[in-house]
Every structure is written in structure tokens, then in C-alpha cells.
Design an enzyme around this catalytic site. Structure first.
Site, PDB file in Angstrom:
ATOM      1  N   ARG A  15       1.220  -1.055   0.207  1.00 42.28           N
ATOM      2  CA  ARG A  15       0.388  -0.055  -0.451  1.00 42.28           C
ATOM      3  C   ARG A  15       1.237   1.402   0.442  1.00 42.28           C
ATOM      4  NH1 ARG A  15      -3.590  -1.252   5.381  1.00 42.28           N
ATOM      5  NH2 ARG A  15      -1.458  -2.609   5.295  1.00 42.28           N
ATOM      6  N   LYS A  75       2.382   1.641   7.409  1.00 40.68           N
ATOM      7  CA  LYS A  75       2.234   0.692   8.801  1.00 40.68           C
ATOM      8  C   LYS A  75       3.338   1.533   9.681  1.00 40.68           C
ATOM      9  CE  LYS A  75       1.025  -2.698   9.937  1.00 40.68           C
ATOM     10  NZ  LYS A  75      -0.068  -2.900  10.304  1.00 40.68           N
ATOM     11  N   TYR A  94      -0.313   4.188  10.681  1.00 44.37           N
ATOM     12  CA  TYR A  94      -0.882   3.145  11.775  1.00 44.37           C
ATOM     13  C   TYR A  94       0.017   2.793  12.487  1.00 44.37           C
ATOM     14  CZ  TYR A  94      -4.720   2.123   9.016  1.00 44.37           C
ATOM     15  OH  TYR A  94      -6.410   2.279   8.233  1.00 44.37           O
ATOM     16  N   HIS A  96      -0.400   1.427  16.379  1.00 46.53           N
ATOM     17  CA  HIS A  96      -0.318   0.461  17.032  1.00 46.53           C
ATOM     18  C   HIS A  96       0.614   0.131  18.356  1.00 46.53           C
ATOM     19  CE1 HIS A  96      -3.323  -1.218  14.373  1.00 46.53           C
ATOM     20  NE2 HIS A  96      -2.399  -1.041  12.758  1.00 46.53           N
ATOM     21  N   GLU A 118      -5.570   5.160  14.166  1.00 48.16           N
ATOM     22  CA  GLU A 118      -6.002   3.866  14.631  1.00 48.16           C
ATOM     23  C   GLU A 118      -6.709   4.271  15.782  1.00 48.16           C
ATOM     24  OE1 GLU A 118      -2.325   2.499  16.296  1.00 48.16           O
ATOM     25  OE2 GLU A 118      -2.868   3.080  14.380  1.00 48.16           O
ATOM     26  N   SER A 134     -10.319  -2.338   8.020  1.00 43.20           N
ATOM     27  CA  SER A 134     -11.374  -3.132   8.999  1.00 43.20           C
ATOM     28  C   SER A 134     -12.229  -4.154   7.626  1.00 43.20           C
ATOM     29  CB  SER A 134     -11.844  -2.464   9.764  1.00 43.20           C
ATOM     30  OG  SER A 134     -11.341  -1.729  10.979  1.00 43.20           O
ATOM     31  N   ASP A 198     -20.863 -10.829  20.957  1.00 40.50           N
ATOM     32  CA  ASP A 198     -20.342  -9.652  21.390  1.00 40.50           C
ATOM     33  C   ASP A 198     -21.225  -9.347  22.100  1.00 40.50           C
ATOM     34  OD1 ASP A 198     -19.089  -7.020  19.063  1.00 40.50           O
ATOM     35  OD2 ASP A 198     -20.108  -6.310  20.812  1.00 40.50           O
ATOM     36  N   VAL A 239     -11.744  -8.976  17.499  1.00 40.79           N
ATOM     37  CA  VAL A 239     -12.337  -8.089  18.557  1.00 40.79           C
ATOM     38  C   VAL A 239     -11.580  -6.603  18.723  1.00 40.79           C
ATOM     39  CG1 VAL A 239     -12.200  -7.703  21.271  1.00 40.79           C
ATOM     40  CG2 VAL A 239     -12.548  -9.966  20.083  1.00 40.79           C
ATOM     41  N   LEU A 240     -11.065  -5.478  18.971  1.00 36.55           N
ATOM     42  CA  LEU A 240     -10.793  -4.513  19.047  1.00 36.55           C
ATOM     43  C   LEU A 240     -11.138  -3.180  20.225  1.00 36.55           C
ATOM     44  CD1 LEU A 240      -9.066  -2.554  17.962  1.00 36.55           C
ATOM     45  CD2 LEU A 240     -10.754  -1.132  16.639  1.00 36.55           C
ATOM     46  N   ALA A 268      -7.292  -9.080  14.880  1.00 41.82           N
ATOM     47  CA  ALA A 268      -7.001  -8.426  15.768  1.00 41.82           C
ATOM     48  C   ALA A 268      -5.351  -8.241  15.601  1.00 41.82           C
ATOM     49  CB  ALA A 268      -7.031  -8.995  17.054  1.00 41.82           C
ATOM     50  N   ASP A 270      -2.897  -7.087  14.993  1.00 40.16           N
ATOM     51  CA  ASP A 270      -2.136  -5.893  14.727  1.00 40.16           C
ATOM     52  C   ASP A 270      -2.559  -5.471  16.412  1.00 40.16           C
ATOM     53  OD1 ASP A 270      -4.449  -5.583  14.768  1.00 40.16           O
ATOM     54  OD2 ASP A 270      -4.186  -4.607  11.988  1.00 40.16           O
ATOM     55  N   ARG A 279       0.550 -15.087  16.836  1.00 42.67           N
ATOM     56  CA  ARG A 279       1.815 -14.374  16.527  1.00 42.67           C
ATOM     57  C   ARG A 279       1.902 -13.801  15.555  1.00 42.67           C
ATOM     58  NH1 ARG A 279       5.076 -17.978  13.445  1.00 42.67           N
ATOM     59  NH2 ARG A 279       4.597 -19.894  13.817  1.00 42.67           N
ATOM     60  N   VAL A 298      -1.959 -12.842   9.602  1.00 44.04           N
ATOM     61  CA  VAL A 298      -1.357 -11.725   8.621  1.00 44.04           C
ATOM     62  C   VAL A 298      -1.498 -10.250   9.299  1.00 44.04           C
ATOM     63  CG1 VAL A 298      -0.791 -10.556   6.690  1.00 44.04           C
ATOM     64  CG2 VAL A 298      -1.041 -12.662   6.497  1.00 44.04           C
TER      65      VAL A 298
END
Length: 374
Positions: A15, A75, A94, A96, A118, A134, A198, A239-240, A268, A270, A279, A298
Site C-alpha cells: 500500500r 504501517k 498506523y 499500534h 487507528e 477493517s 459480541d 475484537v478491538l 486483531a 496487529d 502470533r 497476517v
């Protein structure tokens, strides 16, 4: 302002953070845009496209970081970029940080101003710069799961949609936000039997209505998750918690109870992953197996479709880039409270509460941090 667009250095990150049309708009507004040669190649944008848009092209990664007041990326900084960051430089990408302490330490050490896509957050809690990625990641999650269920790649040999007389695959999606709802829609569109889980019952109600009742919904409890995972052919973790490390809602024991050849997709990842056995993996080596269960984790899933992803990302990030370029950090964050919430670090201080809590560091409110520096 001098805006820098470096080529992404993360493995198989295709990207680009500014498309040529957005560069043209910045140049039209009087800004200088320094673009590293090849920055847009992975997304289908050539150096000629950027030159025609008015960008200054350079072959040096170091030159972009060394000159730019505002660096726009996709990234988080990679190890080879840590020492290129400098005090007062604005990094918009982003980040993280809650899940990647080495990155957090590098950004803090550099005293750069780290603004994370984010955590840019509107008053209603919507995350406008996370939403398009997302959506893409959720849709690709179900596509990836369908592929890895196939026997030649180690899966159980189940077809997502089944056929008349044969039950379809059962897909369990934990988290009904943007990632989860998109994973649900694609899986349901393939004909799978889908269960969405949820804590927010209203969100589940909206999801059920949007897919015309083709999805089952369950309120999240530990027992509900355990029972659903045990019978899943596909488990999607979505889940975020804004800015924070993702909570681990699926234990190793739950994964070990799954049928052999089942597939786990933890979107999730990242943010640290919401499944204990997760992992990070790459597009080069996307999967690993735990107790016979395939894991696809990934941490830059949308990079698989970089043309679509780059356009979708820059459509929503550009207004904030333009605001930063025009007003600087102080003016832009005053004009946009949503952007102010995106500031994670300011000249060596953590300014986002959830990031600070996850890292175990003190949080300095943004206005206070600015006052200390200026």
C-alpha cells in the site's frame, strides 16, 4: 509544509499512504511533497504519475525522513527507520503502539509526534481512518478461511457453502464491529452457517437485520465463546479496544478443542491478537498450525489488495493530512478533536490514555504536553 511519502519497508506491504491525486491536491495548496521513488509501485501508481502530480521524486529513504516535516505512511516504523525519526517531526500512520513496545520506545526516544490512524476518533466513537481497512480485512478474512479449509493446503476439506444434502462450514466471528460484520457478510454470502458473538446486543441486532436473518447471534460470555469455538470450522477474531492491546478472549485450551483442519483467522493480530495462540505472520508465510488447527494471522491483511486499499485509505486520511499540512499539529488538533485523539506521542510523552495504560507508562494530556514543549 514539506510532506514526505516514503516507500513502505515492511515485508510485502504494497500500500501507499498518498495516491497521486492526493499529492496533486497538496501541491495545489502550496505544499511540497517529497516522494521516494517506487513508493506507489505496489499499488499500481508509477513515479511518472507522482511527477505529473507535482511531487519531487527522490531515491533516498533517508532523504524523505531527513527533510519532511510531516511523514505520511501506512504501517508503523520498521527497525531500519527508527533512527530516521527526529524531534518534532510529525509521523502520521498506523502505529499500534500498545502491541509493539519496540516501536513505541523508538518513537518516544526520537521525540517525534506520533499520530495513529487507528485512534483518530469521532465523538460517537467511530474510527474513520480504521474503518476502510477493517472492512477490507473482514472481507478478506472469510476469503482466506475458505481457501485454507481446502484439503491440499491442510484444511479439513469442508466447502464454506456446502452443497444440497451436506452441511456448510460453521463460521464463528467474535466481535461484531467493522471487521466482524464484514467477515460475517462475506461468509454468509458464501453460504456458510455463521454465528456472531459480541458483548453489545444492539450491535448484534443491527448485524442480524443487515444480513436478513442469515446469521445467528449470541451475547458474549466465556461459556458462549468456548461452546461456539469447539464446534467451529472457522474462527475469526475481530475484537478491538481503541488504542489498547486486544483482550485475549479465546484461550489455547479452546483452540485445542477445535477439530483438526479447522481455521483460525485473527484479524486483531496487529493489536496483539484476541486468540491466545496467535502470533504475527506475513503474506510470504501466512499460516502456522497449533494442535492441527491452521492459523492465518497476517498483520497487514489489506496489503493483499493494495490498489483498492490505498484508494480507500487515502480517501479518508487525506482531509487530516491536508489539515496538518495547513495548520500544523497545534492548529489541526484544535480544529479537529477527532485528530487530537489520534495523537499517541508528543515529543517523548505518551498522550493517549489507552496506549499509556497498555505500555505501563504515564499519560500526559496533549495540551499539557504541548505546553511543556512550547
Amino acid at each position: 509544509m514539506l510532506v514526505g511519502l516514503p516507500r513502505e519497508t515492511k515485508e510485502q506491504e504494497y500500500r501507499v499512504a498518498l495516491t497521486p491525486d492526493k499529492v496533486e491536491m497538496l501541491v495545489h495548496d502550496g505544499h511540497t511533497v517529497l516522494v521516494e521513488a517506487g513508493a506507489g509501485e505496489g499499488s499500481g501508481f508509477t513515479d511518472k504519475d507522482y511527477a505529473a502530480a507535482g511531487a519531487r521524486l527522490t531515491r533516498g529513504h533517508e532523504e524523505v525522513f531527513g527533510q519532511a516535516e510531516l511523514v505520511v505512511k501506512v504501517k508503523e516504523p520498521q527497525p531500519q527507520e527508527y533512527e530516521l525519526l527526529r524531534e518534532g517531526q510529525v509521523l502520521f500512520t498506523y502505529l499500534h503502539l500498545a502491541a509493539t513496545r519496540p516501536v513505541a520506545e523508538a518513537v518516544l526516544r526520537s521525540r517525534a509526534i506520533g499520530i495513529a490512524y487507528e485512534t483518530v476518533e469521532l465523538p460517537d466513537g467511530h474510527l474513520p481512518l480504521l474503518a476502510p481497512m477493517s472492512q477490507i480485512a473482514g472481507r478478506l478474512a472469510s476469503q482466506a478461511a475458505a481457501h485454507y479449509l481446502q484439503r491440499p493446503v491442510g484444511g479439513s476439506g469442508r466447502l464454506m457453502g456446502g452443497v444440497p444434502g451436506v452441511r456448510p462450514a460453521r463460521v464463528v466471528v467474535i466481535g461484531a464491529g467493522s471487521v466482524g460484520s464484514n467477515a460475517v457478510r462475506v461468509a454468509a454470502g458464501m453460504g456458510a452457517e455463521v454465528l456472531a458473538i459480541d458483548r453489545n446486543v444492539e450491535r448484534l441486532r443491527e448485524l442480524e437485520e443487515s444480513v436478513s436473518g442469515r446469521v445467528l447471534t449470541v451475547a458474549a460470555t466465556t461459556r458462549a465463546i468456548s461452546d461456539a469455538v469447539a464446534d467451529a470450522d472457522v474462527l475469526v477474531g475481530a475484537v478491538l479496544v481503541t488504542g489498547a492491546r486486544a483482550p485475549r478472549v479465546v484461550t489455547r485450551a479452546m483452540v485445542e478443542a477445535m477439530r483438526r483442519g479447522s481455521v483460525v483467522v485473527d484479524v486483531a493480530v496487529d493489536q496483539g491478537g484476541c486468540i491466545e495462540t496467535t502470533r504475527p505472520t506475513t503474506h510470504t508465510h501466512p499460516i502456522f498450525t497449533v494442535s492441527g488447527v491452521i492459523h492465518y494471522c497476517v498483520d497487514n491483511i489489506p496489503s493483499a489488495v493494495p490498489y483498492t486499499a490505498s484508494l480507500a485509505l487515502t480517501n479518508v486520511t487525506y482531509p487530516y493530512v491536508a489539515l496538518l499540512a495547513r495548520l500544523g499539529v497545534a492548529g489541526a488538533t484544535k480544529a479537529s478533536p477527532a485528530l487530537a485523539r489520534g495523537v499517541n506521542t508528543y515529543c517523548g510523552m505518551v498522550t493517549h490514555p489507552a496506549v499509556a495504560e497498555s505500555l505501563g507508562l504515564p499519560c500526559v494530556p496533549l495540551e499539557e504536553a504541548m505546553a511543556k514543549v512550547h
